[in-house]
Write a protein that holds these residues in place. Sequence first.
Motif, short mmCIF file in Angstrom:
data_model
loop_
_atom_site.label_atom_id
_atom_site.label_comp_id
_atom_site.label_asym_id
_atom_site.label_seq_id
_atom_site.Cartn_x
_atom_site.Cartn_y
_atom_site.Cartn_z
N ASP A 48 -53.67 -1.55 -36.40
CA ASP A 48 -53.80 -2.69 -35.50
C ASP A 48 -52.99 -3.89 -36.00
O ASP A 48 -52.44 -4.66 -35.21
CB ASP A 48 -55.27 -3.10 -35.36
CG ASP A 48 -56.09 -2.09 -34.57
OD1 ASP A 48 -55.50 -1.31 -33.79
OD2 ASP A 48 -57.33 -2.07 -34.74
N LEU A 49 -52.96 -4.05 -37.35
CA LEU A 49 -52.26 -5.18 -37.96
C LEU A 49 -50.81 -4.86 -38.32
O LEU A 49 -50.14 -5.66 -38.96
CB LEU A 49 -53.01 -5.63 -39.22
CG LEU A 49 -54.36 -6.30 -38.97
CD1 LEU A 49 -55.19 -6.35 -40.24
CD2 LEU A 49 -54.16 -7.70 -38.41
N LYS A 50 -50.36 -3.67 -37.88
CA LYS A 50 -48.97 -3.23 -38.13
C LYS A 50 -48.65 -3.25 -39.63
O LYS A 50 -47.59 -3.70 -40.05
CB LYS A 50 -47.98 -4.09 -37.34
CG LYS A 50 -48.14 -3.95 -35.83
CD LYS A 50 -47.16 -4.81 -35.08
CE LYS A 50 -47.18 -4.50 -33.58
NZ LYS A 50 -48.50 -4.64 -32.95
N MET A 51 -49.60 -2.74 -40.41
CA MET A 51 -49.42 -2.62 -41.86
C MET A 51 -49.14 -1.16 -42.19
O MET A 51 -49.92 -0.27 -41.84
CB MET A 51 -50.66 -3.10 -42.61
CG MET A 51 -50.99 -4.56 -42.41
SD MET A 51 -52.48 -5.10 -43.31
CE MET A 51 -51.86 -5.12 -44.99
N ASP A 52 -48.04 -0.91 -42.88
CA ASP A 52 -47.68 0.44 -43.28
C ASP A 52 -48.71 0.99 -44.27
O ASP A 52 -49.22 0.25 -45.12
CB ASP A 52 -46.29 0.43 -43.92
CG ASP A 52 -45.78 1.83 -44.19
OD1 ASP A 52 -46.11 2.37 -45.27
OD2 ASP A 52 -45.06 2.37 -43.34
#
Length: 244
Positions: free
Chosen positions: A129-133
């Motif tokens: 959701d937070l676009k964290m790899d």
Amino acid sequence: MTARIEIDGLRVEVEGKEILKGLDLVVAQGETHALMGPNGSGKSTLAYAIAGHPAYEVTGGAIRFDGEDVSEMSPDERAQVGLFLAMQYPTEIPGVSMTNFLRTAVNATRDEDLPVREFMTQLKGHMADLKMDEGFLQRNVNEGFSGGEKKRFEILQMAMLQPRIAVLDETDSGLDIDALKIVSDGVNRLRGPDLGVLLITHYTRILNYIQPDHVHVMAAGRIVKTGGADLAETLESEGYEQFA
């Protein structure tokens, strides 16, 4: 029962200097409050006093959570009852992986340990959701993170810990527009009847993405004006000089 934090006549000193001078504020679950004001008005002091930072000495008034005075609680105990602080300047913790940090924090705030499989499923979902790899899972806490990555990690912590009241201290500080949108979306995704938010900020730009129910203006250690979302628009056009 709806949880709330009630701040009544709060006075706080830092290194012998009084910063908060009789501040009153109530934030309940399901509400979003924006706290605005110029540099030096005491906004971050309020955040750290709520969280229980030892350098911030409460000399008068009270901070109550669910009717209980939290002044004698340690920061850990405050987290366990449902208080959360997203810091303006998140610190690095060398040698501690993000995964271990989060798992320890989550288990410390619950009555029983969250099973590993369930923990990882929740964690990866919030990271997406937070676009964290997912490569972040093996990195040490905030070590080598950009400003935007640090702020996203703060929101990730909030998502995993599921607090009842969250204080976000200048979460928009240092963010470019793309990171601001991602962080704001993360906060909005968590908002609802079970979460109260106190959003501390200098500027109105984050309020274009996170709509507050109430806006408070802080000056010289007190809240000097309260209104709706339109008050932020007034501040944008007229500034803080009228409250100096």
